[in-house]
Design an enzyme around this catalytic site. Structure first.
Site, PDB file in Angstrom:
ATOM      1  N   GLU A 151     -75.472 -57.542 -45.972  1.00  0.00           N
ATOM      2  CA  GLU A 151     -76.565 -57.644 -46.942  1.00  0.00           C
ATOM      3  C   GLU A 151     -76.407 -58.993 -47.615  1.00  0.00           C
ATOM      4  O   GLU A 151     -75.487 -59.211 -48.389  1.00  0.00           O
ATOM      5  CB  GLU A 151     -76.509 -56.498 -47.953  1.00  0.00           C
ATOM      6  CG  GLU A 151     -77.774 -56.364 -48.781  1.00  0.00           C
ATOM      7  CD  GLU A 151     -77.724 -57.151 -50.080  1.00  0.00           C
ATOM      8  OE1 GLU A 151     -78.328 -58.262 -50.110  1.00  0.00           O
ATOM      9  OE2 GLU A 151     -77.113 -56.686 -51.035  1.00  0.00           O
ATOM     10  N   LEU A 152     -77.310 -59.904 -47.282  1.00  0.00           N
ATOM     11  CA  LEU A 152     -77.175 -61.292 -47.717  1.00  0.00           C
ATOM     12  C   LEU A 152     -78.229 -61.630 -48.773  1.00  0.00           C
ATOM     13  O   LEU A 152     -78.601 -60.780 -49.560  1.00  0.00           O
ATOM     14  CB  LEU A 152     -77.243 -62.206 -46.492  1.00  0.00           C
ATOM     15  CG  LEU A 152     -76.289 -61.785 -45.347  1.00  0.00           C
ATOM     16  CD1 LEU A 152     -76.453 -62.697 -44.147  1.00  0.00           C
ATOM     17  CD2 LEU A 152     -74.843 -61.752 -45.816  1.00  0.00           C
ATOM     18  N   GLY A 156     -73.106 -60.714 -49.619  1.00  0.00           N
ATOM     19  CA  GLY A 156     -72.815 -62.048 -50.141  1.00  0.00           C
ATOM     20  C   GLY A 156     -73.770 -63.090 -49.606  1.00  0.00           C
ATOM     21  O   GLY A 156     -74.934 -62.799 -49.306  1.00  0.00           O
ATOM     22  N   CYS A 188     -80.005 -59.997 -55.457  1.00  0.00           N
ATOM     23  CA  CYS A 188     -80.565 -60.317 -54.145  1.00  0.00           C
ATOM     24  C   CYS A 188     -82.017 -59.881 -54.025  1.00  0.00           C
ATOM     25  O   CYS A 188     -82.819 -60.543 -53.367  1.00  0.00           O
ATOM     26  CB  CYS A 188     -79.740 -59.653 -53.037  1.00  0.00           C
ATOM     27  SG  CYS A 188     -78.030 -60.216 -52.965  1.00  0.00           S
ATOM     28  N   GLU A 237     -82.765 -69.598 -51.932  1.00  0.00           N
ATOM     29  CA  GLU A 237     -82.688 -68.519 -52.915  1.00  0.00           C
ATOM     30  C   GLU A 237     -82.271 -69.109 -54.257  1.00  0.00           C
ATOM     31  O   GLU A 237     -81.267 -69.821 -54.351  1.00  0.00           O
ATOM     32  CB  GLU A 237     -81.686 -67.457 -52.482  1.00  0.00           C
ATOM     33  CG  GLU A 237     -81.574 -66.302 -53.468  1.00  0.00           C
ATOM     34  CD  GLU A 237     -80.594 -65.231 -53.021  1.00  0.00           C
ATOM     35  OE1 GLU A 237     -80.782 -64.064 -53.389  1.00  0.00           O
ATOM     36  OE2 GLU A 237     -79.635 -65.577 -52.299  1.00  0.00           O
ATOM     37  N   ASN A 243     -72.015 -59.822 -58.409  1.00  0.00           N
ATOM     38  CA  ASN A 243     -73.181 -59.597 -59.273  1.00  0.00           C
ATOM     39  C   ASN A 243     -73.378 -58.143 -59.689  1.00  0.00           C
ATOM     40  O   ASN A 243     -73.936 -57.861 -60.738  1.00  0.00           O
ATOM     41  CB  ASN A 243     -74.460 -60.164 -58.635  1.00  0.00           C
ATOM     42  CG  ASN A 243     -74.758 -59.591 -57.275  1.00  0.00           C
ATOM     43  OD1 ASN A 243     -73.881 -59.118 -56.559  1.00  0.00           O
ATOM     44  ND2 ASN A 243     -76.021 -59.654 -56.884  1.00  0.00           N
TER      45      ASN A 243
END
Length: 460
Positions: A228-229, A206, A262, A359, A131
């Site tokens: 970092e999700l 991801g 995110c 999400e 992204n």
């Protein structure tokens, strides 16, 4: 595994790439080992010069690189340009500040002398998402190369050209072979690679599933990981907020990168007394967004990153509607070629619905009404995610009190969650752990070694 550039504006295959065979990955690992032996001994000024050069080349090639981002994952062209600028700023930031961040920290023991010295730890593996294909790499690579580590990067399979060109930029900038290596491999192979003893740390941005897989391998093999999700950021609007300002930021916060961020504002939580006005103005601004080719500078809403992404998002919306959610706007795929989804607003959401707990990675907003601050805080915290969030109010102290009670890694007041090189980025709960950017981002993969000098008169 198929590694392809597929233009999401029309779902046409542009270019295909062959996955690296095991022997090529092994050769890359050996080269990285050799590079680390020398790179760890270089002075900070040499490392900084490399990062500055990378930044300069990115800015010089901005139009080319921005067009590549837009081609591969559909970001609006002007936003792609902004991503290149931000990525270059990150490289410059660590080049300018890294030596100071990593300088000896003098301690004050009761006797003798003591200091903390920051040392590199070795080869790191970065697993990066599609992204923000340059920005995500920059915030991993820049601080760690400044530390004296070397990096292997497994980029997302739908942005292979972005992954390849970043390695090319490092080589053009004068990086010795092995300092930065792009790996054209699958996700499962990256998990296997993470177990290799030569890899000393792993960073992944991801999905929850990918993060869980990598973290399990890293933990089993006793090595550091940073994750970092996903996120499900709350966008809280209090009754004293400037509604027009809040609505304008709501559109930007939700629709930036076509909602595929995110830290995008995803759950709009509004005090009941102003909820109707906010929703009406929010809907009106979203309806006016011009849908089209992301290469066209007039376009305001482009495609999602892939056909699968669009289909998955439409399925989440439909499952929510089937469970009782109300569609205020959109709700369907757009009737045109490409990975397009209509701008959507959902209300009447309840626990158990997909749009309540999952999400939504795209142009879909979840709207909630609450009676007071306490209900807003409870709803904001009723999520397995804990990445970012925002509070809109004219009473800054009130905003700070609410921010303090929101269980996330970041909260912004009168602005959607955002990112700049000097601000730490990271979350809690299922949004991951560890921090990137700022001085905190250079502390993750470093050996903070204590050096203690005892006085000759010290006794046991």
């Amino acid at each position: 595994m198929s590694i392809q550039t597929i233009n999401p504006n029309n779902n046409q295959v542009v270019k295909s790439f062959t996955e690296m065979p095991p022997e090529a990955v092994e050769a890359a690992m050996i080269q990285a080992e050799k590079a680390f032996v020398l790179w760890r001994k270089t002075v900070y000024s040499k490392r900084a010069n490399l990062l500055h050069m990378v930044a300069m080349i990115m800015r010089e090639r901005k139009e080319e690189l921005a067009a590549m981002i837009t081609l591969e994952m559909g970001k609006l062209l002007d936003q792609s340009r902004g991503e290149i600028d931000l990525s270059a700023d990150i490289f410059d930031y660590y080049a300018l500040n890294g030596e100071n961040f990593l300088g000896d920290k003098i301690l004050d023991p009761k006797q003798g002398e003591a200091l903390i010295r920051h040392s590199p730890i070795g080869i790191l593996l970065g697993v990066e998402p599609w992204n923000f294909p340059f920005y995500q790499v920059a915030r991993f690579a820049a601080p760690n190369i400044m530390i004296g580590n070397v990096v292997l990067v497994k980029h997302a399979s739908n942005v292979p050209q972005c992954g390849i060109v970043i390695e090319e930029i490092f080589k053009t900038a004068g990086a010795p072979n092995g300092i930065y290596t792009n790996l054209l491999i699958s996700g499962p192979r990256a998990s296997v690679l993470a177990a290799d003893d030569r890899i000393k740390g792993v960073s992944l941005t991801g999905s929850e599933a990918a993060g869980s897989s990598i973290a399990a391998v890293a933990g089993k093999n006793l090595k550091k990981s940073v994750l970092e999700l996903g996120g499900n950021d709350a966008f809280i609007v209090l009754e004293d907020a400037d509604i027009d300002q809040a609505v304008s930021w709501a559109v930007i916060g939700r629709m930036n990168n076509t909602g595929q961020c995110c830290v995008a504002a995803k759950r709009f939580i509004v005090i009941d007394s102003i909820a109707d006005e906010f929703l009406s103005k929010f809907k009106a601004m979203l309806i006016d967004l011009k849908v089209g080719d992301p290469m066209d500078v007039e376009t305001e809403l482009g495609p999602l990153s892939s056909e699968k992404a669009a289909a998955d998002l439409a399925d989440q919306v439909q499952r929510s509607v089937d469970a009782g959610a109300k569609v205020v706007l959109g709700g369907k795929r757009l009737d045109r070629p490409g990975a397009f989804m209509a701008v959507t607003i959902l209300t009447d959401l309840k626990p158990g619905m997909a749009a309540y707990s999952e999400e939504l990675f795209g142009p879909v907003a979840s709207f909630y009404r609450v009676k007071n601050d306490e209900e807003a805080i409870m709803l904001a915290n009723d999520s397995s995610f804990g990445l970012g969030g925002s509070v809109f109010t004219k009473d800054i102290e009130r905003g700070k009190r609410i921010a303090d009670q929101i269980d996330t890694g970041m909260v912004f007041i009168n602005h959607p969650t955002w990112t700049t090189p000097e601000l730490p980025f990271g979350g809690t709960k299922h949004s991951g752990y560890g921090r990137e950017l700022s001085s905190l981002g250079i502390d993750e993969f470093v050996n903070k070694k204590l050096i203690r000098v005892s006085a000759l008169t010290d006794a046991f």
